[in-house]
Design a protein around this motif. Structure first.
Motif, PDB file in Angstrom:
ATOM      1  N   GLN A   1       1.865 -48.017 -16.290  1.00 48.44           N
ATOM      2  CA  GLN A   1       2.314 -46.844 -17.041  1.00 48.44           C
ATOM      3  C   GLN A   1       3.751 -46.517 -16.673  1.00 48.44           C
TER       4      GLN A   1
ATOM      5  N   ASP B   1       6.737 -44.584 -15.318  1.00 42.51           N
ATOM      6  CA  ASP B   1       6.919 -43.605 -14.244  1.00 42.51           C
ATOM      7  C   ASP B   1       8.411 -43.349 -14.060  1.00 42.51           C
TER       8      ASP B   1
ATOM      9  N   ASP C   1       9.999 -41.145 -12.452  1.00 45.53           N
ATOM     10  CA  ASP C   1      10.405 -40.717 -11.117  1.00 45.53           C
ATOM     11  C   ASP C   1      10.582 -41.894 -10.164  1.00 45.53           C
ATOM     12  N   LEU C   2      10.246 -43.087 -10.639  1.00 43.50           N
ATOM     13  CA  LEU C   2      10.372 -44.269  -9.792  1.00 43.50           C
ATOM     14  C   LEU C   2      11.834 -44.614  -9.529  1.00 43.50           C
TER      15      LEU C   2
ATOM     16  N   THR D   1       7.439 -51.538  -6.205  1.00 43.38           N
ATOM     17  CA  THR D   1       7.303 -50.071  -6.258  1.00 43.38           C
ATOM     18  C   THR D   1       7.047 -49.465  -4.888  1.00 43.38           C
TER      19      THR D   1
END
Length: 601
Positions: free
Chosen positions: A164, A166, A168-169, A199
């Motif tokens: 998905q 993200d 904010d990564l 990640t």
């Protein structure tokens, strides 16, 4: 300020400080009989090296008007006159509900100046469109780009199920290491301060072991990929997630032996297809309200600039149909008197192919029909709509060049650095994240103050410890310490003092370390602040901004809170040997306000 009061009064006939607007002298002011504007041919440079073109002057024959009708002549020291005038100006600004320049400068929507810029000397202002004039909802826009990109990866045979978007990564200004499958944050010197593999954030020790002997060099494009713009968010998220899949060994062998560089190429290709095939932009054009953040102040800011005599340009890589749809949606409903967005611009250039637009010459075509039909063009005309071309064509058509043009964009490389390096245009960077960072900095003031206080305390305690350690070293060699008092300390006293100080420093380290780690997490928990790399130093992004952007701000509409005649003056650039005005109490006690101890030469 009474003279200024007269000019500021209403256009209706009414008394203001004893002077009527119907007064012939006031009408003369409005008619421009008193003022003249400095032309290019008569311009000079001021004491800061800025052009005086566009400055307003009092015509020689009207200088005596300053003593007319209750206007006190300028007699006495200018310092005293200026002080009183500034006080009255500040009062009047408050009465008018207008922020003074210092308050505006220190707000989330301020315009921040790296290199002094006199807007009065600017003849033309060029704008990028995407993420500059048009602000997108990052979660919506980049989220859909991610969806299309992942769908293309799936079609190529990559395992993407369960992943998905993200946002904010990653943050803007990070750098992808395509050799190691890492995302890194570097300081202004190129030293890596934080890193993420896939990640997963890497420990400080792992970062040191991996990057301790090398610097980030953005000129090595085969290895490093700088996240210049918010358009890079979806690409970076896709790549880091796929690095995890590659490490897990779940990518099919039939895709070939992939390393991290090969994986990056596959991700970039998938995302490129999402943009080029038009599915993404077609969806946005169908429902622009889902993706575009409305800004009612934006068209008015540009209208002020146009009415102040600036020639406005739109130079975008987007095609005509997308540009027209987005600009209609974002501008037309907020413009007065039934204006169309095209009425704002002296020239509109779509499919500009930046950065090549600033580097070389391409054929220019004029868009002549609403469905985008084009014909070759060799000369521009006011209000024209064009495709392709070059910056040199713009300069020749407008008969202006170099520092007479301000270009505003969101991409450090494509927009800002290339127009600066190749053409010496003045530059402005749009960075929407500034507002969030500014607020995070305000909310973390107490945290940072406490952290700095602890670090200063450790520095003083540590200095005493180091002096005692040196005294002990000299004692073992039979030599005296630096001072008689240190020499006379007995062995037990020296050892106990060092032991106590060492314990204090260790306890301080235990307190400081997590506070340092938490600094910036109000902006992003993984990467900290956009502009900083650690507590003290600037990030690599900030270095790029300061090098290439004369001014920077969060959105174009912030110009509305200034004026088209603003003189942006760069702030003081402190140096390591500048005497810091901030001193902790226990250090400040050693100094008097007007006495700085200087060692004898």
């Amino acid at each position: 300020m009474k003279h200024f009061d007269m000019i500021c009064c209403s256009t209706e006939a009414q008394s203001f400080h004893g002077v009527f607007v119907d007064d012939p002298e006031v009408k003369s002011l409005r008619g421009g009989d008193i003022f003249s504007e400095t032309s290019s041919s008569k311009s000079d440079v001021d004491y800061l090296g800025e052009s005086t073109k566009g400055d307003l002057n009092v015509k020689q024959e009207h200088l005596q008007a300053f003593s007319y009708k209750n206007l006190a002549p300028f007699e006495g020291p200018i310092e005293e006159i200026a002080r009183l005038e500034a006080q009255e100006a500040e009062t009047l600004l408050n009465e008018l509900g207008i922020q003074d320049p210092f308050s505006t400068r220190h707000s989330p929507r301020g315009i921040f100046c790296s290199r002094t810029l006199n807007l009065r000397s600017i003849s033309a202002v060029g704008y990028d469109m995407d993420y500059t004039l048009i602000q997108y909802n990052v979660m919506a826009w980049e989220g859909r780009a991610y969806d299309y990109g992942m769908a293309n990866l799936r079609g190529m045979g990559f395992p993407v199920d369960g992943l998905q978007f993200d946002p904010d990564l990653v943050i803007r200004g990070l750098i992808m290491d395509k050799e190691k499958g890492n995302l890194v944050k570097a300081d202004r010197f190129g030293y890596v301060k934080r890193a993420m593999h896939g990640t997963k954030m890497l420990s400080t020790r792992a970062v040191s072991e991996m990057y301790g002997r090398e610097l980030v060099d953005l000129r090595k494009e085969s290895r490093w990929e700088f996240l210049n713009t918010l358009f890079s968010v979806s690409e970076a998220v896709m790549y880091m997630q796929m690095v995890d899949r590659l490490d897990d060994g779940v990518i099919p062998l039939e895709l070939g032996p992939l390393d991290y560089k090969g994986l990056y190429k596959a991700v970039a290709k998938a995302l490129f297809r999402a943009h080029v095939e038009g599915q993404l932009k077609s969806e946005i054009m169908a429902e622009p309200e889902r993706f575009v953040i409305p800004d009612p102040e934006l068209p008015l800011a540009l209208l002020d600039q146009k009415e102040a005599g600036k020639q406005l340009l739109l130079i975008t890589n987007s095609d005509y149909h997308y540009t027209n749809k987005m600009m209609q949606h974002a501008f037309n409903r907020f413009l007065p008197n039934g204006m169309d967005w095209t009425d704002l611009f002296e020239m509109v250039i779509v499919s500009a192919r930046k950065p090549e637009f600033f580097q070389m010459s391409h054929p220019m075509y004029e868009v002549v029909t609403n469905d985008g039909l084009m014909r070759p063009c060799f000369k521009a005309h006011p209000g024209g709509l064009y495709s392709g071309g070059s910056a040199q064509f713009v300069e020749k058509s407008l008969n202006i060049h170099g520092d007479e043009i301000l270009y505003v964009g969101d991409h450090i490389y494509t927009d800002v650095s290339q127009s600066k390096v190749h053409l010496r245009w003045r530059t402005a960077l749009i960075c929407p994240e500034l507002e969030q960072e500014f607020r995070a900095l305000i909310h973390s003031r107490h945290h940072r103050t406490a952290l700095i206080e602890l670090m200063n305390q450790k520095e003083v305690v540590g200095d005493l410890f180091n002096q005692l350690r040196l005294a002990l070293q000299r004692r073992t060699k039979g030599r005296p310490a630096q001072t008689l008092a240190a020499t006379n300390m007995d062995d037990q006293e020296l050892a106990e003092s060092m032991q106590k100080l060492l314990i204090v420093m260790q306890r301080l380290d235990e307190k400081i370390a997590p506070m340092l780690e938490a600094d910036g997490e109000l902006f992003n928990k993984r990467w900290g602040y956009l502009s900083r790399a650690g507590l003290w130093d600037k990030s690599h992004l900030t270095k790029q901004i300061e090098k290439y952007a004369d001014i920077y701000t969060s959105r174009v509409s912030n110009f509305l809170h200034y004026t088209p005649f603003m003189y942006f003056r760069a702030g003081e650039q402190t140096l390591a040997h500048d005497f810091d005005s901030y001193c902790p109490p226990y250090i400040n006690n050693h100094f008097e306000a007007d006495k700085i101890m200087v060692p004898p030469s």
